[in-house]
Enzyme design. Structure first.
Site, PDB file in Angstrom:
ATOM      1  N   TRP A 277      14.632  30.384  51.519  1.00  0.00           N
ATOM      2  CA  TRP A 277      15.335  29.230  50.947  1.00  0.00           C
ATOM      3  C   TRP A 277      15.226  29.138  49.423  1.00  0.00           C
ATOM      4  O   TRP A 277      16.083  28.573  48.774  1.00  0.00           O
ATOM      5  CB  TRP A 277      14.804  27.924  51.569  1.00  0.00           C
ATOM      6  CG  TRP A 277      13.469  27.507  51.050  1.00  0.00           C
ATOM      7  CD1 TRP A 277      13.206  26.967  49.814  1.00  0.00           C
ATOM      8  CD2 TRP A 277      12.218  27.581  51.712  1.00  0.00           C
ATOM      9  NE1 TRP A 277      11.870  26.722  49.678  1.00  0.00           N
ATOM     10  CE2 TRP A 277      11.242  27.075  50.837  1.00  0.00           C
ATOM     11  CE3 TRP A 277      11.820  28.016  52.981  1.00  0.00           C
ATOM     12  CZ2 TRP A 277       9.895  27.004  51.174  1.00  0.00           C
ATOM     13  CZ3 TRP A 277      10.481  27.930  53.306  1.00  0.00           C
ATOM     14  CH2 TRP A 277       9.535  27.439  52.424  1.00  0.00           C
ATOM     15  N   ASN A 278      14.128  29.677  48.882  1.00  0.00           N
ATOM     16  CA  ASN A 278      13.903  29.433  47.448  1.00  0.00           C
ATOM     17  C   ASN A 278      14.725  30.416  46.618  1.00  0.00           C
ATOM     18  O   ASN A 278      14.795  31.583  46.952  1.00  0.00           O
ATOM     19  CB  ASN A 278      12.416  29.589  47.120  1.00  0.00           C
ATOM     20  CG  ASN A 278      11.925  30.992  47.365  1.00  0.00           C
ATOM     21  OD1 ASN A 278      12.155  31.539  48.426  1.00  0.00           O
ATOM     22  ND2 ASN A 278      11.297  31.588  46.408  1.00  0.00           N
TER      23      ASN A 278
ATOM     24  N   LYS B  26      22.807  36.742  55.037  1.00  0.00           N
ATOM     25  CA  LYS B  26      22.440  35.557  55.817  1.00  0.00           C
ATOM     26  C   LYS B  26      21.662  34.602  54.924  1.00  0.00           C
ATOM     27  O   LYS B  26      20.524  34.867  54.539  1.00  0.00           O
ATOM     28  CB  LYS B  26      21.594  35.905  57.038  1.00  0.00           C
ATOM     29  CG  LYS B  26      21.408  34.649  57.911  1.00  0.00           C
ATOM     30  CD  LYS B  26      20.341  34.779  58.966  1.00  0.00           C
ATOM     31  CE  LYS B  26      19.023  34.188  58.595  1.00  0.00           C
ATOM     32  NZ  LYS B  26      19.029  32.762  58.241  1.00  0.00           N
TER      33      LYS B  26
ATOM     34  N   GLY C  97      11.252  37.370  52.331  1.00  0.00           N
ATOM     35  CA  GLY C  97      10.695  36.277  53.136  1.00  0.00           C
ATOM     36  C   GLY C  97       9.219  36.494  53.343  1.00  0.00           C
ATOM     37  O   GLY C  97       8.575  37.212  52.573  1.00  0.00           O
ATOM     38  N   GLY C  98       8.686  35.916  54.398  1.00  0.00           N
ATOM     39  CA  GLY C  98       7.249  36.023  54.649  1.00  0.00           C
ATOM     40  C   GLY C  98       6.904  37.288  55.436  1.00  0.00           C
ATOM     41  O   GLY C  98       7.763  37.861  56.120  1.00  0.00           O
TER      42      GLY C  98
ATOM     43  N   GLU D   1      10.719  42.366  50.462  1.00  0.00           N
ATOM     44  CA  GLU D   1      10.126  41.622  49.342  1.00  0.00           C
ATOM     45  C   GLU D   1       9.435  40.419  49.963  1.00  0.00           C
ATOM     46  O   GLU D   1      10.102  39.497  50.428  1.00  0.00           O
ATOM     47  CB  GLU D   1      11.224  41.137  48.380  1.00  0.00           C
ATOM     48  CG  GLU D   1      12.005  42.232  47.707  1.00  0.00           C
ATOM     49  CD  GLU D   1      11.183  42.996  46.694  1.00  0.00           C
ATOM     50  OE1 GLU D   1      10.133  42.487  46.251  1.00  0.00           O
ATOM     51  OE2 GLU D   1      11.577  44.120  46.360  1.00  0.00           O
ATOM     52  N   LEU D   2       8.108  40.432  49.982  1.00  0.00           N
ATOM     53  CA  LEU D   2       7.408  39.419  50.766  1.00  0.00           C
ATOM     54  C   LEU D   2       6.584  38.482  49.872  1.00  0.00           C
ATOM     55  O   LEU D   2       6.885  38.344  48.697  1.00  0.00           O
ATOM     56  CB  LEU D   2       6.558  40.119  51.826  1.00  0.00           C
ATOM     57  CG  LEU D   2       7.339  41.211  52.605  1.00  0.00           C
ATOM     58  CD1 LEU D   2       6.450  41.916  53.595  1.00  0.00           C
ATOM     59  CD2 LEU D   2       8.567  40.633  53.290  1.00  0.00           C
TER      60      LEU D   2
ATOM     61  N   CYS E 144       7.407  33.353  45.059  1.00  0.00           N
ATOM     62  CA  CYS E 144       6.624  34.452  45.643  1.00  0.00           C
ATOM     63  C   CYS E 144       5.604  34.972  44.647  1.00  0.00           C
ATOM     64  O   CYS E 144       4.562  35.477  45.036  1.00  0.00           O
ATOM     65  CB  CYS E 144       7.561  35.561  46.076  1.00  0.00           C
ATOM     66  SG  CYS E 144       8.720  36.021  44.811  1.00  0.00           S
TER      67      CYS E 144
ATOM     68  N   GLU F 227      -1.133  32.178  51.842  1.00  0.00           N
ATOM     69  CA  GLU F 227      -0.112  31.738  50.905  1.00  0.00           C
ATOM     70  C   GLU F 227       0.268  30.286  51.225  1.00  0.00           C
ATOM     71  O   GLU F 227       0.555  29.953  52.371  1.00  0.00           O
ATOM     72  CB  GLU F 227       1.126  32.634  51.036  1.00  0.00           C
ATOM     73  CG  GLU F 227       2.136  32.385  49.945  1.00  0.00           C
ATOM     74  CD  GLU F 227       3.398  33.235  50.100  1.00  0.00           C
ATOM     75  OE1 GLU F 227       3.790  33.532  51.231  1.00  0.00           O
ATOM     76  OE2 GLU F 227       3.991  33.582  49.055  1.00  0.00           O
TER      77      GLU F 227
HETATM   78  P1  NAD Z   1      10.847  33.302  56.256  1.00  0.00           P
HETATM   79  O1  NAD Z   1      10.219  34.634  56.354  1.00  0.00           O
HETATM   80  O2  NAD Z   1      10.481  32.248  57.217  1.00  0.00           O
HETATM   81  O3  NAD Z   1      12.457  33.400  56.335  1.00  0.00           O
HETATM   82  C1  NAD Z   1      13.186  34.263  55.525  1.00  0.00           C
HETATM   83  C2  NAD Z   1      14.513  34.551  56.190  1.00  0.00           C
HETATM   84  O4  NAD Z   1      14.276  35.290  57.392  1.00  0.00           O
HETATM   85  C3  NAD Z   1      15.305  33.300  56.600  1.00  0.00           C
HETATM   86  O5  NAD Z   1      16.670  33.512  56.292  1.00  0.00           O
HETATM   87  C4  NAD Z   1      15.100  33.262  58.114  1.00  0.00           C
HETATM   88  O6  NAD Z   1      16.160  32.654  58.806  1.00  0.00           O
HETATM   89  C5  NAD Z   1      15.025  34.736  58.460  1.00  0.00           C
HETATM   90  N1  NAD Z   1      14.361  35.018  59.731  1.00  0.00           N
HETATM   91  C6  NAD Z   1      13.423  34.279  60.372  1.00  0.00           C
HETATM   92  N2  NAD Z   1      13.071  34.864  61.539  1.00  0.00           N
HETATM   93  C7  NAD Z   1      13.796  36.003  61.636  1.00  0.00           C
HETATM   94  C8  NAD Z   1      13.864  37.060  62.611  1.00  0.00           C
HETATM   95  N3  NAD Z   1      13.139  37.031  63.722  1.00  0.00           N
HETATM   96  N4  NAD Z   1      14.706  38.088  62.377  1.00  0.00           N
HETATM   97  C9  NAD Z   1      15.434  38.133  61.236  1.00  0.00           C
HETATM   98  N5  NAD Z   1      15.419  37.161  60.299  1.00  0.00           N
HETATM   99  C10 NAD Z   1      14.600  36.112  60.485  1.00  0.00           C
HETATM  100  O7  NAD Z   1      10.576  32.881  54.772  1.00  0.00           O
HETATM  101  P2  NAD Z   1      10.728  31.437  54.162  1.00  0.00           P
HETATM  102  O8  NAD Z   1       9.665  30.615  54.798  1.00  0.00           O
HETATM  103  O9  NAD Z   1      12.144  31.020  54.205  1.00  0.00           O
HETATM  104  O10 NAD Z   1      10.353  31.752  52.627  1.00  0.00           O
HETATM  105  C11 NAD Z   1       9.082  31.828  52.160  1.00  0.00           C
HETATM  106  C12 NAD Z   1       8.537  33.248  52.122  1.00  0.00           C
HETATM  107  O11 NAD Z   1       9.380  34.109  51.354  1.00  0.00           O
HETATM  108  C13 NAD Z   1       7.197  33.274  51.409  1.00  0.00           C
HETATM  109  O12 NAD Z   1       6.281  34.103  52.078  1.00  0.00           O
HETATM  110  C14 NAD Z   1       7.534  33.851  50.046  1.00  0.00           C
HETATM  111  O13 NAD Z   1       6.459  34.390  49.355  1.00  0.00           O
HETATM  112  C15 NAD Z   1       8.594  34.831  50.394  1.00  0.00           C
HETATM  113  N6  NAD Z   1       9.385  35.186  49.195  1.00  0.00           N
HETATM  114  C16 NAD Z   1       9.266  36.461  48.646  1.00  0.00           C
HETATM  115  C17 NAD Z   1       9.968  36.792  47.484  1.00  0.00           C
HETATM  116  C18 NAD Z   1       9.886  38.180  46.854  1.00  0.00           C
HETATM  117  O14 NAD Z   1      10.795  38.546  46.120  1.00  0.00           O
HETATM  118  N7  NAD Z   1       8.851  38.965  47.064  1.00  0.00           N
HETATM  119  C19 NAD Z   1      10.793  35.846  46.886  1.00  0.00           C
HETATM  120  C20 NAD Z   1      10.874  34.590  47.462  1.00  0.00           C
HETATM  121  C21 NAD Z   1      10.182  34.282  48.620  1.00  0.00           C
END
Ligand code: NAD
Length: 487
Positions: A149-150, A173, A226-227, A248-249, A282, A379
């Site tokens: 989301w961010n 997505k 994402g995470g 990118e986590l 992140c 985190e």
């Molecule tokens: P998240 O991992 O919960 O979700 C990220 C995306 O993955 C969302 O669009 C979600 O709908 C999708 N998703 C969820 N379950 C899935 C599945 N089973 N299969 C496929 N897609 C799925 O992350 P969040 O809570 O939205 O965001 C926070 C995380 O993102 C934190 O850990 C943060 O550090 C990380 N982040 C990393 C960076 C980077 O560039 N390294 C940048 C921003 C955020």
């Protein structure tokens, strides 16, 4: 209530099912979003596949692709105000930051517009007579892009920009938590004139929409941000289509302050590193590792700055810390702070959610010296700083590397040789010396370990959206000799 649409095969569509998006500043629904399900994912991927192989896109020259990217960049710049307002409304990220960040997103598209016709193949000095051999760089194919989301416009620009430069097609997505800015961005893609199916933008829930997209048989590459837990699902999904992945986590980035540093400047960078974007970054510098002789002084400066931060409506230009994006995220931060305090961390400031509506949490500093606080390993993705102190440079480095993450690090010192030693010793994809949270389209971005792999930004990111094809051309007109000997 505002209504948003998905963008599939060049058309805007409501979808059969819709869900409400919550304004994190009030906790109330403000917009209706289309929920893409498996059938919508199929349509979007099929459109991307058709655009890749059969549409006009694959006949575009690289220069033409670049021109469209320039157009898109201009449209992003012209519409930055509107996009910023939508991102602020839907995710709670303060307007001060979304306005500046989205204006800069246009520069990312410009950078990759310029790169489109600089992706070159190569000619090989082959060890055989009468043979010309070269490598072509072709688009990697249909790319599934999944973002959190961010900073969605930023995190998608570092994927969409290089992928378009390389000639790929894609399904993006948007996060279910705040998809408005990306769905609105689809209108700019349409206006820029990309052929139908080249860029498809949908939103939906992770376990349904995200999973269907990442395991889709026609997807060639998955670019995920994402995470780490979600990344494991994505990698498992990729076992079905054998798509390549870039991840990118998250992070638990160290922010090291030596006694000889300019403490005022380091404190400002630390505020930027942990309280900007309400800590939902992140690269948040979430572990302060400070030399013991200046710990008390540095914490006094930081505490004063943290307590002076203006918390308020994210749409107000004067606000410095807004709400967290979701109630779930606020509850996670609150619970982890409570567990850390029970484990012996000392509360320097903050630690509570202010009274009233919205998903706010006060800027918080936890003194973790002498405790096994869970805040040091987990985190938050929120405005919470954990503090440790050290005596020697070796101890500082050991603490910095005492994490399974490895996204970023900050080092504050006036000592040049020490800065060089640390820059080499720290296990992270980005090291900032006497600065923090600086990014550029020209500079690659990405992590080690649990922070993922792959690099976004820079020239290499565009090459990552290509694959090579080796072409052999025999230049002799003589008949092929002995067919039973490998040439
Ligand atoms: P998240 O991992 O919960 O979700 C990220 C995306 O993955 C969302 O669009 C979600 O709908 C999708 N998703 C969820 N379950 C899935 C599945 N089973 N299969 C496929 N897609 C799925 O992350 P969040 O809570 O939205 O965001 C926070 C995380 O993102 C934190 O850990 C943060 O550090 C990380 N982040 C990393 C960076 C980077 O560039 N390294 C940048 C921003 C955020």
């Amino acid at each position: 209530m505002q209504r948003f649409q998905c963008y599939i095969n060049g058309e805007f569509t409501d979808g059969e099912v819709r869900f409400e998006s919550i304004d994190p500043a009030t906790g109330r629904a403000w917009a209706e979003m289309p929920e893409a399900r498996e059938a919508d994912v199929d349509r979007a991927v099929e459109a991307a596949c058709k655009a890749l192989h059969d549409g006009p896109w694959h006949k575009f020259s690289a220069t033409q692709r670049g021109k469209l990217l320039y157009k898109l960049a201009d449209l992003v710049a012209e519409n930055a105000g509107k996009l910023a307002e939508l991102e602020t409304r839907d995710t709670g990220k303060i307007i001060r930051e979304t306005s500046a960040q989205i204006a800069y997103v246009a520069d990312y598209y410009r950078y990759y517009a310029g790169i489109a016709d600089k992706i070159e193949g190569s000619y090989l000095p082959i060890d055989k007579p009468d043979m010309d051999v070269w490598l072509r760089r072709e688009p990697i194919g249909v790319v599934a892009m999944v973002v959190p989301w961010n900073s969605q416009l930023f995190l998608s620009a570092v994927k969409i920009g290089p992928a378009l430069a390389a000639g790929c097609t894609m399904v993006v997505k948007a996060s279910e938590d705040g998809p408005a800015p990306l769905l609105e961005f689809a209108r700019l893609v349409h206006e820029a004139g990309f052929p139908a199916g080249v860029v498809n933008i949908i939103t939906g829930f992770g376990p349904s929409c995200g999973a269907a997209l990442s395991r889709h048989p026609q997807v060639d590459h998955i670019a995920f941000t994402g995470g780490p837990e979600t990344a494991r699902h994505v990698v498992r999904n990729s076992a079905e289509n054998l798509a390549s992945t870039s991840l990118e986590l998250g992070g638990k980035s160290p922010f090291i302050v030596f006694a000889d540093a300019d403490l005022e400047s380091a404190a400002n960078a630390q505020v930027a590193g942990i309280f900007a974007a309400t800590g939902q970054s992140c690269v948040a510098g979430s572990r302060l590792i400070v030399e013991r002789s200046v710990k008390d002084r540095f914490l006094r400066i930081l505490k004063a700055k943290a307590e002076a931060i203006r918390i308020g409506s994210p749409l107000d230009m004067a606000t410095e810390v807004g709400p967290l994006a979701t109630e779930r995220q606020r509850d996670h931060v609150q619970a982890l702070v409570a567990r850390s305090l029970s484990a012996g961390a000392g509360l320097v400031t903050g630690g509570t959610a202010p009274e009233g509506a919205g998903f706010y949490f006060r800027p918080t500093i936890l003194d973790c010296d002498g405790s096994a606080s869970p805040s040091l390993d987990n985190e938050f993705f929120g405005p919470v700083l954990s503090v440790l102190s050290f005596e020697t440079e070796a101890e500082a480095l050991r603490l910095a590397n005492d994490t399974r993450y490895g996204l970023a690090a900050g080092v504050f010192t006036q000592n040049l040789t020490r800065a060089h030693r640390l820059m080499k010793g720290i296990r992270a994809g980005i090291v900032w010396v006497n600065t923090y949270r600086a990014v550029s389209p020209i500079a690659p971005f990405g992590g080690f370990g649990l922070s993922g792999h792959g690099r976004e930004g820079g020239l290499e990111a565009a090459l990552d959206y290509t694959r090579t094809k080796t072409v052999w051309l025999r230049t002799s007109d003589d008949p092929i000799p002995d067919p039973f000997v490998m040439r």
